[in-house]
Motif scaffolding. Structure first.
Motif, PDB file in Angstrom:
ATOM      1  N   GLY A  70       0.681  -1.176  -0.047  1.00 42.70           N
ATOM      2  CA  GLY A  70       0.116  -0.043   0.062  1.00 42.70           C
ATOM      3  C   GLY A  70       0.629   1.157  -0.014  1.00 42.70           C
ATOM      4  N   GLU A  71       1.714   1.269   0.696  1.00 43.77           N
ATOM      5  CA  GLU A  71       2.641   2.469   0.949  1.00 43.77           C
ATOM      6  C   GLU A  71       3.601   2.701  -0.372  1.00 43.77           C
ATOM      7  OE1 GLU A  71       4.476   2.842   4.940  1.00 43.77           O
ATOM      8  OE2 GLU A  71       2.855   4.040   5.377  1.00 43.77           O
ATOM      9  N   ARG A  72       4.128   1.539  -1.016  1.00 45.25           N
ATOM     10  CA  ARG A  72       4.766   1.683  -2.275  1.00 45.25           C
ATOM     11  C   ARG A  72       3.876   2.284  -3.202  1.00 45.25           C
ATOM     12  NH1 ARG A  72       5.876  -3.310  -2.554  1.00 45.25           N
ATOM     13  NH2 ARG A  72       4.551  -3.815  -3.955  1.00 45.25           N
ATOM     14  N   GLU A  73       2.500   1.938  -3.522  1.00 46.13           N
ATOM     15  CA  GLU A  73       1.612   2.347  -4.286  1.00 46.13           C
ATOM     16  C   GLU A  73       1.273   3.587  -3.987  1.00 46.13           C
ATOM     17  OE1 GLU A  73      -0.158  -1.897  -6.009  1.00 46.13           O
ATOM     18  OE2 GLU A  73      -1.342  -0.898  -4.489  1.00 46.13           O
ATOM     19  N   GLU A  80      12.197   0.226  -4.705  1.00 45.01           N
ATOM     20  CA  GLU A  80      11.746   1.188  -4.796  1.00 45.01           C
ATOM     21  C   GLU A  80      11.621   1.958  -3.472  1.00 45.01           C
ATOM     22  OE1 GLU A  80       8.558  -2.216  -4.695  1.00 45.01           O
ATOM     23  OE2 GLU A  80      10.440  -1.512  -5.924  1.00 45.01           O
ATOM     24  N   LEU A  81      12.040   1.114  -2.711  1.00 42.38           N
ATOM     25  CA  LEU A  81      12.200   1.678  -1.085  1.00 42.38           C
ATOM     26  C   LEU A  81      13.625   2.384  -0.754  1.00 42.38           C
ATOM     27  CD1 LEU A  81      10.581  -0.820   1.304  1.00 42.38           C
ATOM     28  CD2 LEU A  81       9.283   1.142   0.342  1.00 42.38           C
ATOM     29  N   ILE A  82      14.429   2.302  -1.767  1.00 38.03           N
ATOM     30  CA  ILE A  82      15.793   2.647  -1.508  1.00 38.03           C
ATOM     31  C   ILE A  82      15.757   3.952  -2.145  1.00 38.03           C
ATOM     32  CG2 ILE A  82      18.242   2.189  -2.199  1.00 38.03           C
ATOM     33  CD1 ILE A  82      17.380  -1.029  -2.158  1.00 38.03           C
ATOM     34  N   ASP A  83      16.621   5.128  -1.363  1.00 31.42           N
ATOM     35  CA  ASP A  83      16.861   6.236  -1.852  1.00 31.42           C
ATOM     36  C   ASP A  83      18.474   6.464  -1.587  1.00 31.42           C
ATOM     37  OD1 ASP A  83      16.700   8.947  -2.698  1.00 31.42           O
ATOM     38  OD2 ASP A  83      16.403   9.666  -0.631  1.00 31.42           O
ATOM     39  N   SER A 131      11.079   2.648   4.397  1.00 33.47           N
ATOM     40  CA  SER A 131      12.344   3.518   3.449  1.00 33.47           C
ATOM     41  C   SER A 131      13.702   3.114   3.912  1.00 33.47           C
ATOM     42  CB  SER A 131      12.078   5.066   3.445  1.00 33.47           C
ATOM     43  OG  SER A 131      12.626   5.430   4.785  1.00 33.47           O
ATOM     44  N   VAL A 132      14.617   2.965   2.941  1.00 30.97           N
ATOM     45  CA  VAL A 132      15.998   2.702   3.167  1.00 30.97           C
ATOM     46  C   VAL A 132      16.822   3.842   2.457  1.00 30.97           C
ATOM     47  CG1 VAL A 132      17.801   1.080   3.114  1.00 30.97           C
ATOM     48  CG2 VAL A 132      15.667   0.261   3.508  1.00 30.97           C
ATOM     49  N   VAL A 133      17.507   4.575   3.223  1.00 34.78           N
ATOM     50  CA  VAL A 133      18.254   5.592   2.636  1.00 34.78           C
ATOM     51  C   VAL A 133      19.787   5.284   2.752  1.00 34.78           C
ATOM     52  CG1 VAL A 133      19.182   8.218   2.818  1.00 34.78           C
ATOM     53  CG2 VAL A 133      16.670   7.487   3.298  1.00 34.78           C
ATOM     54  N   ILE A 134      20.397   5.352   1.524  1.00 35.62           N
ATOM     55  CA  ILE A 134      21.926   4.813   1.606  1.00 35.62           C
ATOM     56  C   ILE A 134      22.435   6.457   1.195  1.00 35.62           C
ATOM     57  CG2 ILE A 134      23.784   3.495   0.551  1.00 35.62           C
ATOM     58  CD1 ILE A 134      21.769   1.578  -0.577  1.00 35.62           C
TER      59      ILE A 134
END
Length: 266
Positions: free
Chosen positions: A130-133, A241-244, A207-210
């Protein structure tokens, strides 16, 4: 999951002129006496003309346009829900509301099905999907809700997931091989172990921020590092899609060499 059963009634008033409000942000959990519902309409290439009327306990709540969402809270327990496109006669108030037992301290994501019939049950998805869409959707604000069972949301801040930070050294993570920057075996193992840990700390990953901190490294080196880190995390089952990816250049007050690669998860 939303389970099936019955029906109920209500009425609608549309307001003007602005249809959308703020962009969706991850919602904290609610207290155990309440339940939270997020209804959204994906902005995909396969859309049906017209709004999707949303009904809560037999009363009109809002009309979702493509790219819109609504969120609301109810007392935990049985409720009837429905959202239908091309429902000009508001049949969904009485003909298609399915009853669901909504549990306390839970957030339910319901996606409008563009082809849904009055007799079909709502489409429930897990929070991660849901949060991805929904991440680019905006709150639907142009309609006045007539749903009388809605209550003010009370969030359980103590239960909300905090951000976790994992720090690495480029010297340990990377090596040079024929002019390319690649992960070392030790670096890959370290990243895989980190993913196991962050999954334990964040069962529902938002979310995952690198973040790469650099002192004037060549662009090609930064590009190789970023690609290697992203590939390692996606191979470890972190959704791409969760990776920034962020690259931070610094000239003063830089983190020491043991902390120049940072992974932030929540």
């Amino acid at each position: 999951m939303v389970s099936l059963l019955t029906t109920v009634s209500g009425s609608a008033t549309l307001q003007t002129p602005n249809a959308f409000g703020e962009k969706y942000k991850p919602l904290p959990p609610v207290v155990k006496e309440l339940t939270q519902v997020v209804y959204y309409r994906a902005n995909s290439g396969v859309m049906t003309a017209g709004p999707a009327h949303v009904y809560v306990d037999g009363r009109y709540h809002t009309s979702l346009l493509p790219g819109g969402f609504t969120s609301f809270c109810l007392r935990a327990g049985p409720h009837t829900l429905g959202a239908f496109v091309n429902d000009a006669q508001y049949r969904g108030k009485t003909e298609g509301l399915y009853q669901a037992e909504l549990h306390g301290a839970r957030t339910y994501f319901l996606r409008v099905d563009e082809q849904q019939q009055i007799t079909d049950a709502p489409t429930a998805v897990n929070r991660q999907q849901g949060e991805r869409e929904i991440k680019l959707n905006r709150r639907q604000v142009h309609a006045h809700s007539r749903a009388t069972t809605l209550v003010s949301c009370v969030f359980d801040r103590a239960a909300a997931q905090s951000e976790s930070q994992y720090l690495f050294s480029s010297r340990e993570l990377f090596k040079q091989d024929l002019g390319r920057t690649l992960l070392t075996d030790e670096g890959l193992n370290s990243l895989n172990e980190t993913v196991v840990t962050l999954r334990q700390q964040h069962p529902i990953l938002h979310s995952v921020v690198i973040r790469l901190v650099t002192r004037d490294e060549p662009r090609i080196v930064l590009r190789d590092k970023a690609k290697a880190l992203r590939n390692a995390l996606t191979m470890a089952a972190v959704p791409d899609e969760l990776i920034d990816m962020q690259i931070s250049a610094c000239s003063a007050n830089c983190p020491n060499a043991d902390q120049d690669v940072q992974i932030l998860a929540k």
